[in-house]
Design a protein around this motif. Structure first.
Motif, PDB file in Angstrom:
ATOM      1  N   SER A 120       0.227   5.554   2.092  1.00 37.52           N
ATOM      2  CA  SER A 120      -1.028   5.749   1.357  1.00 37.52           C
ATOM      3  C   SER A 120      -2.191   5.197   2.165  1.00 37.52           C
ATOM      4  CB  SER A 120      -0.978   5.055  -0.008  1.00 37.52           C
ATOM      5  OG  SER A 120      -0.855   3.651   0.161  1.00 37.52           O
ATOM      6  N   ASP A 121      -3.351   5.713   1.822  1.00 39.56           N
ATOM      7  CA  ASP A 121      -4.598   5.304   2.478  1.00 39.56           C
ATOM      8  C   ASP A 121      -5.686   5.284   1.413  1.00 39.56           C
ATOM      9  OD1 ASP A 121      -6.755   4.795   4.080  1.00 39.56           O
ATOM     10  OD2 ASP A 121      -6.781   6.764   5.043  1.00 39.56           O
ATOM     11  N   MET A 122      -6.365   4.149   1.265  1.00 43.30           N
ATOM     12  CA  MET A 122      -7.459   4.014   0.299  1.00 43.30           C
ATOM     13  C   MET A 122      -8.719   3.591   1.027  1.00 43.30           C
ATOM     14  SD  MET A 122      -7.947   1.459  -2.997  1.00 43.30           S
ATOM     15  CE  MET A 122      -6.752   2.279  -4.052  1.00 43.30           C
ATOM     16  N   LYS A 135     -16.908   4.821  -5.158  1.00 41.93           N
ATOM     17  CA  LYS A 135     -16.781   5.981  -4.271  1.00 41.93           C
ATOM     18  C   LYS A 135     -15.424   5.956  -3.566  1.00 41.93           C
ATOM     19  CE  LYS A 135     -20.873   7.570  -5.175  1.00 41.93           C
ATOM     20  NZ  LYS A 135     -21.040   8.825  -5.963  1.00 41.93           N
ATOM     21  N   VAL A 136     -14.382   6.002  -4.367  1.00 39.41           N
ATOM     22  CA  VAL A 136     -13.033   5.847  -3.846  1.00 39.41           C
ATOM     23  C   VAL A 136     -12.499   7.169  -3.307  1.00 39.41           C
ATOM     24  CG1 VAL A 136     -11.924   6.301  -6.062  1.00 39.41           C
ATOM     25  CG2 VAL A 136     -10.742   4.911  -4.360  1.00 39.41           C
ATOM     26  N   HIS A 137     -11.671   7.054  -2.265  1.00 35.18           N
ATOM     27  CA  HIS A 137     -10.953   8.206  -1.701  1.00 35.18           C
ATOM     28  C   HIS A 137      -9.546   7.721  -1.380  1.00 35.18           C
ATOM     29  CE1 HIS A 137      -9.469  11.071   1.293  1.00 35.18           C
ATOM     30  NE2 HIS A 137     -10.350  11.936   0.818  1.00 35.18           N
ATOM     31  N   MET A 138      -8.552   8.299  -2.075  1.00 34.72           N
ATOM     32  CA  MET A 138      -7.162   7.893  -1.874  1.00 34.72           C
ATOM     33  C   MET A 138      -6.340   9.077  -1.395  1.00 34.72           C
ATOM     34  SD  MET A 138      -6.440   5.442  -5.180  1.00 34.72           S
ATOM     35  CE  MET A 138      -6.730   6.792  -6.333  1.00 34.72           C
ATOM     36  N   ARG A 139      -5.396   8.789  -0.520  1.00 31.08           N
ATOM     37  CA  ARG A 139      -4.506   9.826   0.013  1.00 31.08           C
ATOM     38  C   ARG A 139      -3.104   9.237   0.105  1.00 31.08           C
ATOM     39  NH1 ARG A 139      -2.571  11.498   5.095  1.00 31.08           N
ATOM     40  NH2 ARG A 139      -2.342  13.783   5.302  1.00 31.08           N
ATOM     41  N   SER A 140      -2.129   9.909  -0.500  1.00 26.19           N
ATOM     42  CA  SER A 140      -0.747   9.440  -0.455  1.00 26.19           C
ATOM     43  C   SER A 140       0.144  10.569   0.049  1.00 26.19           C
ATOM     44  CB  SER A 140      -0.281   8.983  -1.840  1.00 26.19           C
ATOM     45  OG  SER A 140      -0.280  10.062  -2.751  1.00 26.19           O
ATOM     46  N   VAL A 197      -4.336  13.859  -2.910  1.00 22.98           N
ATOM     47  CA  VAL A 197      -5.646  13.263  -2.635  1.00 22.98           C
ATOM     48  C   VAL A 197      -6.360  13.040  -3.959  1.00 22.98           C
ATOM     49  CG1 VAL A 197      -7.867  13.560  -1.484  1.00 22.98           C
ATOM     50  CG2 VAL A 197      -5.781  14.395  -0.390  1.00 22.98           C
ATOM     51  N   ALA A 198      -6.988  11.885  -4.101  1.00 21.96           N
ATOM     52  CA  ALA A 198      -7.731  11.549  -5.318  1.00 21.96           C
ATOM     53  C   ALA A 198      -9.091  10.983  -4.932  1.00 21.96           C
ATOM     54  CB  ALA A 198      -6.967  10.544  -6.168  1.00 21.96           C
ATOM     55  N   THR A 199     -10.137  11.448  -5.613  1.00 23.90           N
ATOM     56  CA  THR A 199     -11.492  10.950  -5.388  1.00 23.90           C
ATOM     57  C   THR A 199     -12.166  10.733  -6.735  1.00 23.90           C
ATOM     58  OG1 THR A 199     -12.404  13.187  -5.226  1.00 23.90           O
ATOM     59  CG2 THR A 199     -11.707  12.132  -3.169  1.00 23.90           C
TER      60      THR A 199
END
Length: 211
Positions: A73-75, A93-98, A107-109
């Motif tokens: 994952s990457d946040m 202003k979050v951006h998450m990638r798993s 991907v979640a924003t």
């Protein structure tokens, strides 16, 4: 007056003040003992955590890897605030990638996110979007791209669930659904849409030619 009589009279006078003198000495001795007695150890006061950030991160990026070094994952976000009392992380202003072990990318924003300590439970607030990319497999028809949109999305990462008690839009491939509330379970492949539910279903490519 004989010497013995004088001594007796002097002793009588002294004996009148003797009780007061003894009381004074007793009080003085008590004060000295209290002053010089060892003081009991002071108990350390336990600080009650308040809901105030105990540290900040700005322009940050946090990545997690498994035992083999594979990126899990990457946040990223503009500002992150940690709250000690709830052990939660709030991100603007979050951006998450798993990435799953099979290679599926999610991907979640959102404008703001609230995550628990281990990142297994995340709440997205404001323009929340969660996208699960299609995963091509050799010899198997790939599952279509799946996207959730709403002002609030509640994600359980490990159990692969997405819930919302507010209006959401669910897009699966070219099909689209809207509802007032949603409960999606990816492991069981079940989605529950509640409230005012509307859907638009598009025919599969080539369906007209197969008639």
């Amino acid at each position: 007056m004989t010497v013995a009589r004088r001594m007796r009279l002097s002793w009588d006078r002294v004996s009148l003040y003797l009780p007061a003198l003894l009381m004074g000495l007793l009080a003085l001795g008590t004060w000295w003992l209290v002053r010089n007695a060892p003081k009991p150890p002071q108990t350390q006061q336990v600080r009650v955590p308040t809901h105030e950030p105990d540290y900040f991160m700005r322009g940050f990026s946090v990545k997690t890897f498994d035992a083999t070094g594979r990126l899990e994952s990457d946040m990223r976000g503009d500002v992150a605030r940690h709250y000690e009392d709830t052990d939660t992380l709030e991100v603007d202003k979050v951006h998450m990638r798993s990435v799953t072990p099979e290679g599926r990318v999610t991907v979640a924003t959102a404008n703001r996110a609230l995550s628990n300590a281990d990142g297994s439970e995340v709440q997205l607030f404001g323009n929340a979007i969660v996208t699960r990319e299609s995963l091509p497999r050799k010899g198997v028809a790939p599952q279509p791209k799946l996207e959730f949109r709403g002002e609030f999305l509640h994600i359980w990462v490990n159990s692969e669930k997405v819930q919302s008690d507010q209006p959401v839009t669910l897009t699966r491939g070219s099909d689209q659904f809207t509802a007032d509330r949603m409960d999606y379970d990816n492991l069981d492949q079940i989605v529950q849409l509640q409230g005012r539910v509307r859907g638009t279903l598009q025919p599969a490519p080539g369906a007209a030619n197969r008639r």
